[in-house]
Structures are given as structure tokens and as C-alpha cells.
Design an enzyme around this catalytic site. Structure first.
Site, PDB file in Angstrom:
ATOM      1  N   TYR A  49     -51.107  31.793 -24.930  1.00 52.77           N
ATOM      2  CA  TYR A  49     -50.800  31.698 -23.497  1.00 52.77           C
ATOM      3  C   TYR A  49     -52.024  32.059 -22.655  1.00 52.77           C
ATOM      4  O   TYR A  49     -52.356  31.364 -21.685  1.00 52.77           O
ATOM      5  CB  TYR A  49     -49.633  32.627 -23.169  1.00 52.77           C
ATOM      6  CG  TYR A  49     -49.116  32.514 -21.754  1.00 52.77           C
ATOM      7  CD1 TYR A  49     -48.319  31.443 -21.367  1.00 52.77           C
ATOM      8  CD2 TYR A  49     -49.418  33.493 -20.809  1.00 52.77           C
ATOM      9  CE1 TYR A  49     -47.835  31.342 -20.067  1.00 52.77           C
ATOM     10  CE2 TYR A  49     -48.940  33.405 -19.511  1.00 52.77           C
ATOM     11  CZ  TYR A  49     -48.148  32.327 -19.152  1.00 52.77           C
ATOM     12  OH  TYR A  49     -47.671  32.227 -17.863  1.00 52.77           O
ATOM     13  N   SER A 100     -36.655  25.204 -12.684  1.00 49.28           N
ATOM     14  CA  SER A 100     -36.303  26.624 -12.649  1.00 49.28           C
ATOM     15  C   SER A 100     -37.498  27.447 -12.193  1.00 49.28           C
ATOM     16  O   SER A 100     -38.603  26.921 -12.030  1.00 49.28           O
ATOM     17  CB  SER A 100     -35.853  27.112 -14.038  1.00 49.28           C
ATOM     18  OG  SER A 100     -36.924  27.026 -14.972  1.00 49.28           O
ATOM     19  N   GLY A 101     -37.272  28.737 -12.013  1.00 46.39           N
ATOM     20  CA  GLY A 101     -38.349  29.683 -11.773  1.00 46.39           C
ATOM     21  C   GLY A 101     -39.274  29.332 -10.631  1.00 46.39           C
ATOM     22  O   GLY A 101     -38.848  28.954  -9.535  1.00 46.39           O
TER      23      GLY A 101
END
Length: 261
Positions: A169, A21-22
Site C-alpha cells: 500500500y 463508498s468512503g
């Protein structure tokens, strides 16, 4: 010019993680469009297979003429799985991938004061450790076979400037930048280039979870005036994968529309 781009990667075998995805899917489509054979890997096997279907396979009327793409499933945060992935790709195509793009990544957002150790560990394991394991396994395969290559790791502008609620992150993506620069220093003598790409706010399934009012606020901060698309990142990856960037290694390319200049 278009025909040149269609053949720019005609001899390349590209391994793309997070290809389901993405950004990972957009990268797979772009590399295949330039002639590369793509080994699309994702934790979700069905998603990887769907990406391969979009690329077109042997006998397909869609996709590049060469076709022979393949889907793989792996948890890149596990050392054994990363090694097995490279072994499977080599067994399938009878050569190591000359282009390796690590797109696999996750988020587990929370403010520093409340973030659990588990949420920290999960993000570091996939985003940083996973990138290390794939980079290492790919480099070992290339060196042992005497092959040149291009390793491209997807970091984030957050790894450079930080972001509220994303200590895990941000740390993982900052680590990817340092990992990639060090790998570039070590692997250059083997003819292996290593670069990272730092996307800004890109319209992907990951960013779709962000509240609209936050999206609007971020958009106002972007000089280009709009969010990026996965294809914007894929454009840069394709350049770094090709010999058009043959003297570029150890760099970090920001794809942000000017966000956080």
C-alpha cells in the site's frame, strides 16, 4: 458564500472512481453540491448507482438542480476498461470530464516477511496502475478535445512515511505522488492541472477493519485529537477541482489532522 460554493463547479463534469463508498462517495456528494455533474464509477455497479441516487437525478427533488448524474462500472486496473470508461462518459455527456478524481483503492495488509506476490500485485494494480490508466485516458481525452481540466489523485500519508504491514500500500501510494507530479509537469502546457491528496486516518469502510486498540493509539498521535471524516478530504478535492486553485499544480495536500508532521 454558500451560494457561491453551490455554483463553483456548475460547468464541470466530474468523473470519480471508487465512488461507491468512503472518500469517493463523499467527493461525489461534495462536487455535486457545488454544481458539478458527476459520473460516479465503481467496481461495484450497485454501489455507484446508490451514490447517484444520493446525488439526485433528473426530476428528483433531492440533489442539485442540474441533476443529470450517471453511474458507471469499471475495473480501473485493466487498460481496456479504463479506456472504455472514458469513452462511455464522453458518449453519455458529449464531452470529456473536466474534473477527474481517482479514489479507487484497496488494501491487502501483511508484514514484509510474509507478504505474497499476489497481494503485492493486487494492490499495485488497483492503487497505482489504475490511477495511471485513468489519468492517462482522461488526459488523452482532454488534450484531443482541446479542453482544460483538473486531475486529482487520492494518495495517502502512508505513501510519504510508510506504515508497518503495508509495504504494498505504501509503495502504491508513494507511486501515485510521483505519477501525479510528473503528470503535472507534462500536462501543464495543455491547461491540465494535476494534484494529489494525502489523507491520514479517515473513518471509512477500509479503516473499519482496523482493531480498536490500534485506532485508539493512532488517535492519540493526531494533534487534532480525532479521526478525519471522508468529508474532510472532499473539501480539499472540491477546492482543487475549482478555479479557486487555478495556479496550483503538482502539489500534494495532506489531510491528516497533523498526523506524522
Amino acid at each position: 458564500m454558500a451560494s457561491q460554493l453551490q455554483n463553483r463547479l456548475r460547468s464541470a463534469l466530474a468523473l470519480v472512481t471508487g465512488a461507491g463508498s468512503g472518500i469517493g462517495r463523499a467527493v461525489s456528494v461534495r462536487l455535486a453540491g457545488e454544481g458539478a455533474t458527476v459520473a460516479a464509477c465503481d467496481l461495484d455497479r450497485a454501489a455507484a448507482q446508490e451514490t447517484v441516487r444520493l446525488l439526485g437525478g433528473p426530476g428528483s427533488k433531492e440533489g442539485p438542480p442540474r441533476g443529470n448524474h450517471a453511474a458507471f462500472q469499471a475495473d480501473v486496473s485493466e487498460a481496456r476498461a479504463a479506456r472504455c470508461l472514458l469513452e462511455q462518459v464522453q458518449a453519455c455527456f458529449s464531452r470529456p470530464p473536466s474534473v477527474v478524481v481517482s479514489c479507487a483503492g484497496i488494501t491487502q495488509d501483511e508484514f514484509l516477511l510474509h507478504m505474497s506476490e499476489d497481494d503485492w500485485d493486487k494492490v499495485i494494480a488497483v492503487n497505482l496502475k489504475g490511477t495511471f490508466l485513468v489519468t492517462q485516458a482522461a488526459a488523452q481525452a482532454l488534450v484531443s478535445n482541446g479542453c482544460r481540466g483538473s486531475i486529482i489523485n487520492i494518495s495517502s500519508i502512508v505513501g510519504k512515511v510508510g506504515n508497518v504491514g503495508q509495504t504494498n500500500y505504501a509503495a502504491s501510494k508513494a507511486g501515485v505522488i510521483g505519477l501525479t507530479q510528473t503528470a503535472a509537469r507534462e500536462l501543464g502546457r495543455h491547461g491540465i492541472r494535476c494534484n494529489s491528496v494525502l489523507p491520514g486516518f479517515i473513518a471509512t469502510p477500509m479503516t473499519q477493519k482496523v482493531p480498536q486498540k490500534v485506532v485508539d493509539k493512532i488517535t492519540e498521535m493526531i494533534p487534532m485529537g480525532h479521526l478525519g471524516d471522508p468529508e474532510d478530504v472532499a473539501d480539499v478535492v472540491a477546492f482543487l477541482a475549482s478555479e479557486d486553485s487555478g495556479y496550483i499544480t503538482g502539489t500534494s495536500v495532506e489531510v491528516t489532522g497533523g498526523l506524522f508532521m
